[in-house]
Design a protein around this motif. Structure first.
Motif, short mmCIF file in Angstrom:
data_model
loop_
_atom_site.label_atom_id
_atom_site.label_comp_id
_atom_site.label_asym_id
_atom_site.label_seq_id
_atom_site.Cartn_x
_atom_site.Cartn_y
_atom_site.Cartn_z
N LEU A 7 0.84 -1.21 0.00
CA LEU A 7 0.00 0.00 0.00
C LEU A 7 0.87 1.25 0.00
N GLN A 8 1.99 1.16 0.71
CA GLN A 8 2.92 2.28 0.76
C GLN A 8 3.57 2.47 -0.62
N ARG A 9 4.01 1.38 -1.19
CA ARG A 9 4.58 1.41 -2.55
C ARG A 9 3.60 2.06 -3.51
N ASP A 10 2.29 1.80 -3.31
CA ASP A 10 1.28 2.30 -4.24
C ASP A 10 0.75 3.68 -3.84
N GLY A 11 1.40 4.29 -2.83
CA GLY A 11 1.06 5.67 -2.50
C GLY A 11 -0.26 5.86 -1.78
N LEU A 12 -0.69 4.84 -1.03
CA LEU A 12 -1.97 4.94 -0.32
C LEU A 12 -1.81 5.19 1.17
N VAL A 13 -0.65 4.81 1.71
CA VAL A 13 -0.46 4.76 3.16
C VAL A 13 0.92 5.28 3.51
N GLU A 14 1.04 5.90 4.68
CA GLU A 14 2.35 6.26 5.23
C GLU A 14 2.46 5.66 6.62
N THR A 15 3.68 5.32 7.01
CA THR A 15 3.85 4.67 8.32
C THR A 15 4.82 5.45 9.18
N LYS A 16 4.51 5.48 10.47
CA LYS A 16 5.48 5.91 11.48
C LYS A 16 5.55 4.78 12.49
N PRO A 17 6.63 4.01 12.43
CA PRO A 17 6.71 2.80 13.26
C PRO A 17 6.40 3.09 14.73
N TYR A 18 5.58 2.23 15.31
CA TYR A 18 5.11 2.36 16.70
C TYR A 18 4.22 3.58 16.89
N ARG A 19 3.90 4.22 15.79
CA ARG A 19 3.03 5.39 15.89
C ARG A 19 1.85 5.24 14.94
N GLY A 20 1.74 4.05 14.37
CA GLY A 20 0.55 3.76 13.57
C GLY A 20 0.67 4.15 12.13
N LEU A 21 -0.44 3.98 11.44
CA LEU A 21 -0.50 4.18 10.00
C LEU A 21 -1.33 5.40 9.67
N PHE A 22 -1.01 6.01 8.53
CA PHE A 22 -1.74 7.18 8.09
C PHE A 22 -2.05 7.04 6.61
N LEU A 23 -3.11 7.68 6.19
CA LEU A 23 -3.50 7.61 4.79
C LEU A 23 -3.00 8.82 4.04
N THR A 24 -2.54 8.61 2.82
CA THR A 24 -2.24 9.73 1.93
C THR A 24 -3.56 10.29 1.41
#
Ligand SMILES: [Mn+2]
Ligand SMILES: [Mn+2]
Ligand SMILES: [Mn+2]
Ligand SMILES: [Mn+2]
Lengths: 150, 150
Positions: free
Chosen positions: A72-89
């Motif tokens: 999902l990250q590769r496809d530009g849908l999601v961003e991650t902050k490890p131990y801080r959860g996921l975020f949507l683009t």
DNA sequence: TCCGAAAGTTAGCCTAGGCTAAGAAGTGTG
DNA sequence: CACACTTCTTAGCCTAGGCTAACTTTCGGA
């Protein structure tokens, strides 16, 4: 008076091939849609979307979530902050909103045609990915007419 | 009067996980269902079902058909006589009949709720694999009521 | 503050379902 | 009846989406 219906002829091969191809395409996007929809729901409900919660709610191992999130990250849908959860683009938010609207519409429609709520939720989870725009519009018209007649 | 609907709370994690698991299960059986349905159609229409015709109608390479047929054979759904086409086992015939009935029902239902015939055919190809028995019964009831009302 | 539990990642494995390219095996027609 | 064409298989490749086991990193409570 005939007893048996005449069997419908097979559709032209190219038409049939095109239908199957579109269905395969829908299958490929289904996972992404379900993930971003769930991430959006978790962000709204909990203020954060952690991989461990996604794993539990998807019924899948954490390792699988890591791998899927990578795509999902590769496809530009999601961003991650490890131990801080996921975020949507922005793209992820758009997809999530569309998926959510579609999901709700399909559930309401299935209930309106007589399905119980729990089965509607179950079936909508799969059907949502295979209902075209035209089908969704038909479902909306149906609900509107039902409400007007109410 | 409220403008926005209160967002529905997330379902219990185990329930949600069970839904996704069932959906994954349906995805796994979808290919088998489509293949045996197509084989049955070809046997009826042409008297034989050859791999090359399946490849054309599925929109897939012949090598892919060989591999998929191998799995269907492993799973006791299909028998092959090379250069003499494919045949269904009893289990394959049962699955094909069920798949065909479901397919037709979903198409008729989608048309009845206002979808055009071509889109109904397209969407049914995917939706059929995700409609539970309860949903199919609801679709049947809907069609029966529609017919009774004239 | 430190240390165990929780969260996340990595490595290594698997199956389904796609693909192309190349070769083998029938089929039918001149 | 031979040979060209069609059909089918095989080999080798790929990605998505699963898994377990082992490791690392962070968090929080005693
Ligand atoms: Mn879904
Ligand atoms: Mn959904
Ligand atoms: Mn189908
Ligand atoms: Mn079908």
């Amino acid at each position: 008076m005939r007893r048996t219906l005449a069997p419908r002829p097979l559709p032209p091969a190219e038409d049939q091939a095109a239908r199957f191809a579109r269905q395969r395409e829908a299958d490929r996007t289904a996972t992404a849609e379900d993930y971003v929809e769930l991430i959006a729901d978790l962000l709204r409900a909990d203020g954060e979307a952690r991989a461990v919660d996604i794993a539990r709610r998807m019924g899948v191992s954490q390792a699988t979530v890591t791998a899927t999130i990578g795509r999902l990250q590769r496809d530009g849908l999601v961003e991650t902050k490890p131990y801080r959860g996921l975020f949507l683009t922005d793209a992820g938010r758009d997809m999530a909103a569309a998926a959510k609207a579609r999901h709700e519409l399909v559930v309401q429609f299935l209930i309106a045609v007589g399905l119980d709520a729990e089965t509607a939720e179950q079936d909508a989870e799969g059907i949502e990915h295979h209902a075209s725009e035209a089908a969704l519009q038909a479902f909306e018209r149906f609900l509107a007419a039902r409400k007007a007649a109410g």
